[in-house]
Design a protein around this motif. Structure first.
Motif, PDB file in Angstrom:
ATOM      1  N   GLN A   3       0.835  -1.197   0.000  1.00 19.54           N
ATOM      2  CA  GLN A   3       0.000   0.000   0.000  1.00 19.54           C
ATOM      3  C   GLN A   3       0.870   1.248   0.000  1.00 19.54           C
ATOM      4  OE1 GLN A   3      -3.990   1.173   2.215  1.00 19.54           O
ATOM      5  NE2 GLN A   3      -2.321   1.128   3.663  1.00 19.54           N
ATOM      6  N   THR A   4       0.493   2.221  -0.816  1.00 20.08           N
ATOM      7  CA  THR A   4       1.156   3.526  -0.823  1.00 20.08           C
ATOM      8  C   THR A   4       0.203   4.533  -0.208  1.00 20.08           C
ATOM      9  OG1 THR A   4       2.431   3.018  -2.811  1.00 20.08           O
ATOM     10  CG2 THR A   4       2.164   5.339  -2.237  1.00 20.08           C
ATOM     11  N   VAL A   5       0.674   5.251   0.799  1.00 19.45           N
ATOM     12  CA  VAL A   5      -0.120   6.288   1.456  1.00 19.45           C
ATOM     13  C   VAL A   5       0.582   7.617   1.252  1.00 19.45           C
ATOM     14  CG1 VAL A   5      -1.077   7.128   3.642  1.00 19.45           C
ATOM     15  CG2 VAL A   5      -1.019   4.666   3.166  1.00 19.45           C
ATOM     16  N   ALA A  67       2.532   7.545  10.580  1.00 17.19           N
ATOM     17  CA  ALA A  67       3.633   6.618  10.339  1.00 17.19           C
ATOM     18  C   ALA A  67       3.375   5.707   9.141  1.00 17.19           C
ATOM     19  CB  ALA A  67       3.883   5.774  11.585  1.00 17.19           C
ATOM     20  N   ASP A  68       2.116   5.636   8.675  1.00 16.24           N
ATOM     21  CA  ASP A  68       1.789   4.821   7.502  1.00 16.24           C
ATOM     22  C   ASP A  68       2.155   5.520   6.195  1.00 16.24           C
ATOM     23  OD1 ASP A  68       0.634   2.701   8.996  1.00 16.24           O
ATOM     24  OD2 ASP A  68      -1.221   3.871   9.206  1.00 16.24           O
ATOM     25  N   CYS A  69       2.485   6.813   6.274  1.00 17.59           N
ATOM     26  CA  CYS A  69       2.757   7.611   5.076  1.00 17.59           C
ATOM     27  C   CYS A  69       4.039   7.168   4.389  1.00 17.59           C
ATOM     28  CB  CYS A  69       2.885   9.092   5.444  1.00 17.59           C
ATOM     29  SG  CYS A  69       1.447  10.051   5.019  1.00 17.59           S
ATOM     30  N   ASN A  70       4.009   7.258   3.048  1.00  9.03           N
ATOM     31  CA  ASN A  70       5.205   7.012   2.244  1.00  9.03           C
ATOM     32  C   ASN A  70       5.832   8.295   1.725  1.00  9.03           C
ATOM     33  OD1 ASN A  70       3.164   4.531   1.515  1.00  9.03           O
ATOM     34  ND2 ASN A  70       5.269   3.850   1.819  1.00  9.03           N
ATOM     35  N   ALA A  71       5.036   9.363   1.639  1.00  5.42           N
ATOM     36  CA  ALA A  71       5.544  10.637   1.124  1.00  5.42           C
ATOM     37  C   ALA A  71       4.582  11.757   1.494  1.00  5.42           C
ATOM     38  CB  ALA A  71       5.726  10.578  -0.396  1.00  5.42           C
ATOM     39  N   GLN A  92       7.690  20.002   5.337  1.00  5.48           N
ATOM     40  CA  GLN A  92       9.057  19.738   5.795  1.00  5.48           C
ATOM     41  C   GLN A  92       9.075  19.166   7.208  1.00  5.48           C
ATOM     42  OE1 GLN A  92      10.909  23.639   5.169  1.00  5.48           O
ATOM     43  NE2 GLN A  92      12.301  22.671   3.712  1.00  5.48           N
ATOM     44  N   GLY A  93       8.301  19.772   8.087  1.00  4.34           N
ATOM     45  CA  GLY A  93       8.289  19.317   9.477  1.00  4.34           C
ATOM     46  C   GLY A  93       7.830  17.877   9.608  1.00  4.34           C
ATOM     47  N   LEU A  94       6.751  17.525   8.919  1.00  3.51           N
ATOM     48  CA  LEU A  94       6.256  16.153   8.978  1.00  3.51           C
ATOM     49  C   LEU A  94       7.258  15.189   8.342  1.00  3.51           C
ATOM     50  CD1 LEU A  94       2.491  16.710   8.057  1.00  3.51           C
ATOM     51  CD2 LEU A  94       3.443  16.235  10.314  1.00  3.51           C
ATOM     52  N   ALA A  95       7.828  15.594   7.219  1.00 10.57           N
ATOM     53  CA  ALA A  95       8.768  14.717   6.515  1.00 10.57           C
ATOM     54  C   ALA A  95      10.040  14.495   7.330  1.00 10.57           C
ATOM     55  CB  ALA A  95       9.102  15.307   5.148  1.00 10.57           C
ATOM     56  N   PHE A  96      10.531  15.554   7.975  1.00 12.20           N
ATOM     57  CA  PHE A  96      11.703  15.403   8.842  1.00 12.20           C
ATOM     58  C   PHE A  96      11.415  14.405   9.964  1.00 12.20           C
ATOM     59  CE2 PHE A  96      13.707  19.568   7.523  1.00 12.20           C
ATOM     60  CZ  PHE A  96      14.915  18.996   7.145  1.00 12.20           C
ATOM     61  N   GLY A  97      10.271  14.606  10.602  1.00 13.00           N
ATOM     62  CA  GLY A  97       9.936  13.767  11.746  1.00 13.00           C
ATOM     63  C   GLY A  97       9.750  12.308  11.378  1.00 13.00           C
ATOM     64  N   LEU A  98       9.259  12.049  10.168  1.00 17.20           N
ATOM     65  CA  LEU A  98       8.970  10.681   9.742  1.00 17.20           C
ATOM     66  C   LEU A  98      10.030  10.112   8.799  1.00 17.20           C
ATOM     67  CD1 LEU A  98       5.182  11.280   9.044  1.00 17.20           C
ATOM     68  CD2 LEU A  98       6.121   9.950  10.953  1.00 17.20           C
ATOM     69  N   ASN A  99      11.041  10.934   8.484  1.00 16.47           N
ATOM     70  CA  ASN A  99      12.096  10.532   7.545  1.00 16.47           C
ATOM     71  C   ASN A  99      11.501  10.122   6.196  1.00 16.47           C
ATOM     72  OD1 ASN A  99      14.753  10.084   6.718  1.00 16.47           O
ATOM     73  ND2 ASN A  99      14.690   7.938   7.321  1.00 16.47           N
ATOM     74  N   LEU A 100      10.664  11.016   5.645  1.00 20.55           N
ATOM     75  CA  LEU A 100       9.966  10.735   4.383  1.00 20.55           C
ATOM     76  C   LEU A 100      10.433  11.675   3.277  1.00 20.55           C
ATOM     77  CD1 LEU A 100       6.276  10.309   5.610  1.00 20.55           C
ATOM     78  CD2 LEU A 100       7.911   8.503   5.022  1.00 20.55           C
ATOM     79  N   PRO A 101      10.310  11.242   2.027  1.00 23.71           N
ATOM     80  CA  PRO A 101      10.585  12.152   0.916  1.00 23.71           C
ATOM     81  C   PRO A 101       9.436  13.135   0.727  1.00 23.71           C
ATOM     82  CG  PRO A 101       9.826  10.048   0.073  1.00 23.71           C
ATOM     83  CD  PRO A 101       9.962   9.888   1.563  1.00 23.71           C
ATOM     84  N   VAL A 102       9.735  14.235   0.067  1.00 21.06           N
ATOM     85  CA  VAL A 102       8.745  15.283  -0.191  1.00 21.06           C
ATOM     86  C   VAL A 102       8.556  15.416  -1.702  1.00 21.06           C
ATOM     87  CG1 VAL A 102       8.232  17.753   0.053  1.00 21.06           C
ATOM     88  CG2 VAL A 102       9.339  16.514   1.920  1.00 21.06           C
TER      89      VAL A 102
END
Length: 265
Positions: A3-5, A67-71, A92-102
């Motif tokens: 699944q991609t979220v 935490a289920d997010c992919n991007a 940026q803040g969410l991506a930093f916290g979750l180590n996700l690409p933007v």
């Protein structure tokens, strides 16, 4: 099936727009229709206070976690300077916290994507948004059926309505520039159709971002940035003070010359 979220944000206009998209991918690389949750509310200047609560509401409604997010995707502009900074900062803040690409998605591209969602025949789209100050933001896009993606023919630009470059083939005019400028915008009369409802919105941003994510067109959180196009609208305080002083000096000089002229009569 995996699944991609993907979470998409846009605050480039007077709307606070959030979309959550979840889709599966089979081993045959065919993707079923995604599940979608959306909040799109006219909030004016307070989008920054509504954005995070709207995100939490969508995840609760979907039964998913951040935490289920992919991007994380966001409307990168052009648009309201304050709104662009808000969406960029939250992404940026969410991506930093979750180590996700933007995934930055241009708001004019979002207009083109929205037009195609409304009308499958909208394969050539001239996107034009009211930029205030008697100007428009605009760009020209063509849908590539083979690649399943938009090609940018003319990138985002800032011009007066009269200087917009018309495509030489039938096209859809997307965005609110037609409503703002009417006959001043030559594209209104030349367009195959005008879609004034094809505006920046988190849902078309999510669809465009999903394709970009699958193709690997992402950036690290620290490289996510707004696309202002208009480099400078707001003057600094020092510039305003200097301009005011210059105007006062010119007015004083004009008054002095007038006074001298009257004295010589």
């Amino acid at each position: 099936m995996t699944q991609t979220v993907l979470l998409a944000l846009d605050t480039s206009t007077e709307f606070c727009s959030v979309a959550l998209l979840a889709t599966g991918e089979s081993s045959a690389h065919t993707a079923p229709e995604p599940r979608i949750w959306v909040r799109h509310e006219q909030t004016g200047a307070v989008s920054s206070t509504r954005l995070l609560p709207a995100i939490r509401e969508l995840f609760d409604e979907a039964g998913l976690q951040l935490a289920d997010c992919n991007a994380i995707a966001f409307g990168s502009g052009p648009g309201s300077f304050t709104g662009l900074r808000t969406a960029t900062g939250v992404a940026q803040g969410l991506a930093f916290g979750l180590n996700l690409p933007v995934v930055p998605v241009g708001t004019l591209l979002a207009c083109a994507e929205s037009a195609r969602l409304h009308d499958p025949l909208a394969l050539r789209v001239l996107a034009a948004l009211d930029a205030r100050m008697e100007e428009i933001y605009w760009a020209d896009y063509a849908w590539d059926e083979t690649q399943g993606e938009w090609r940018t023919l003319l990138p985002a630009s800032l011009d007066t309505p009269e200087r917009l470059v018309l495509p030489g083939v039938p096209f859809t005019l997307a965005g609110n520039a037609a409503a703002a400028f009417g006959a001043r915008l030559p594209a209104v009369a030349a367009a195959r159709t005008v879609d004034g409802e094809a505006l920046p919105h988190a849902l078309p941003i999510a669809y465009a971002a999903l394709r970009a994510f699958r193709a690997g067109r992402t950036v690290p959180a620290d490289q996510a940035a707004p696309e202002y196009v208009r480099d400078k609208v707001a003057q600094t305080m020092a510039e305003r003070v200097a301009e005011k002083a210059a105007k006062a000096e010119l007015a004083a000089q004009a008054a002095h010359r007038t006074h001298q002229g009257e004295g010589q009569r």
